[in-house]
Design an enzyme around this catalytic site. Sequence first.
Site, PDB file in Angstrom:
ATOM      1  N   SER A 105     -28.413  33.183 -76.479  1.00  0.00           N
ATOM      2  CA  SER A 105     -27.617  34.077 -75.643  1.00  0.00           C
ATOM      3  C   SER A 105     -26.152  33.674 -75.757  1.00  0.00           C
ATOM      4  CB  SER A 105     -28.063  33.970 -74.188  1.00  0.00           C
ATOM      5  OG  SER A 105     -27.595  32.742 -73.656  1.00  0.00           O
ATOM      6  N   LYS A 106     -25.318  34.394 -75.028  1.00  0.00           N
ATOM      7  CA  LYS A 106     -23.873  34.135 -75.106  1.00  0.00           C
ATOM      8  C   LYS A 106     -23.526  32.683 -74.800  1.00  0.00           C
ATOM      9  CE  LYS A 106     -22.119  38.732 -74.577  1.00  0.00           C
ATOM     10  NZ  LYS A 106     -22.811  39.620 -73.636  1.00  0.00           N
ATOM     11  N   ARG A 107     -24.355  32.057 -73.964  1.00  0.00           N
ATOM     12  CA  ARG A 107     -24.103  30.654 -73.618  1.00  0.00           C
ATOM     13  C   ARG A 107     -24.060  29.772 -74.865  1.00  0.00           C
ATOM     14  NH1 ARG A 107     -27.939  27.920 -71.809  1.00  0.00           N
ATOM     15  NH2 ARG A 107     -29.463  29.570 -72.108  1.00  0.00           N
TER      16      ARG A 107
END
Length: 490
Positions: free
Chosen positions: A254-256
Amino acid sequence: MEKEMRVRFAPSPTGPFHIGGARSALFNWLLARKNGGKLILRIEDTDRERSTPESEENIKAALKWLGLEWDEGVDAGGEHGPYHQMERLAIYKKYTDQLLAEGKAYYCYCTDEELEAEREALTEAGKMPRYMGKCRNLTPEQAAAFQAEGRKPTVRFRVPAGQTIKFTDLVRGDVSFESDGIGDFVIVKSDGIPTYNYAVVIDDALMEITHVIRAEEHLSNTPRQILLYDALGFDRPKFGHISLILGKDKKKMSKRHGATSVDQYRQMGYLPDGLVNFLALLGWAPSGEQEIFTREELIKAFSMKHVAKNPAVFDVDKLNWINQHYMRKLSPEEFFEAAKPHMIASGYMTGEETGEQVEWLKRVVATAHEQVSYGAQIPEAVSMYFSDEFGFETPEAEAVLHEESVPTVMAALKDKLAAAEVIDGPAMKVIFKSIQKENKLGGKQVFMPIRVALTGNQHGPELVEMFPLLGKERAWQRISNSLSKVGINL
Ligand code: GLU
């Protein structure tokens, strides 16, 4: 003769083009190329709220940038079009009418509130929430009464009871689902637009897709789709569900975890060949140790047999290592072109430079060629040519300038620079050699303090490269500034 292999990539244009999507496209492309088949690009734009033309353009541009050209579909044409689902509504309608007439589908008048209440009740009772078939057997009078209320029906598929749906997934092997766990599902929404599971079946069947290769998250949709293939009298294609992509912490990417869209990697200056090579290894593991593959090698080696069941881990260090390999293979001109947008973004270039400035910039940029993994790292790698403000990178670096021989080395360097007419690479080599000889010093005793005084750092590009690029005045000024910080004034 075996049927021609036809695979498809069928993105929903609802946002940035995720690397997971690019990997699905790549696996389909590799299969098609390997087997002399066709890759079809279909746009699944039935989500009216989230689909945008920009997203579609972005996906197409990214596929082209990656070099994953398609043979048939949007923009390419073909005999199985149209290739936008929203242009196929009349086709879906024909099959819906057929299913309704055969009693394999029915109108459902339940409101969202009613469905929500049913879901809650089932959940509370500890049961799997699914549609319990309230409108399954409405009489014509009941239907007419709902119509009169102004309710707009959806169309639901009548899931046959007591069936075990089995298929052999090209990645996961034998898989089976019980039809009793699947409630009658909506195939056409109340606005007349088909749902994903329905449109995808009609499209894949009519487009004569032989292999459906897609992300694992669709595995649980497959039994529904198989029921529809059977109900519509279509032959089932082969299915293959490729594993999730996880971050290094084993959580879903994910963006993390950093950049997740193809466009972000393009903007950071990764190369299409590097990204394609890396994406191919996300879930596909060739038998040997080889990790660098040209496209031709990938096509030759690729097979669904070696696509792994377990999740793929997105390792950015590996991506960088692979991309660096492709960066190094660029010609000096290509590398300079690749560097340009990043040099401009960092303010080191305007793009309007004159011939002589461009020549100097080319030489400067070339010093980063072996060092960087991707384009956006170039400005930092050449920053010393654009700013003379720097400190000592580490206490160890500073300590180098406290060595006893340093004043002697620097005084000699100052004299020799002043006397030199040209300071190109060979001239600098001669200067360093003579300082060593005349003062009976080892190479390191000469190079290290000069390097630290010039750059603040014990590591970096070749000294003989830096002097000519900085010019002798600037080079000496930088050295003299560093020396004065440690109390040596020359
Ligand atoms: N439009 C679907 C998606 O983007 C396609 C899934 C499929 O390949 O069947 O997830």
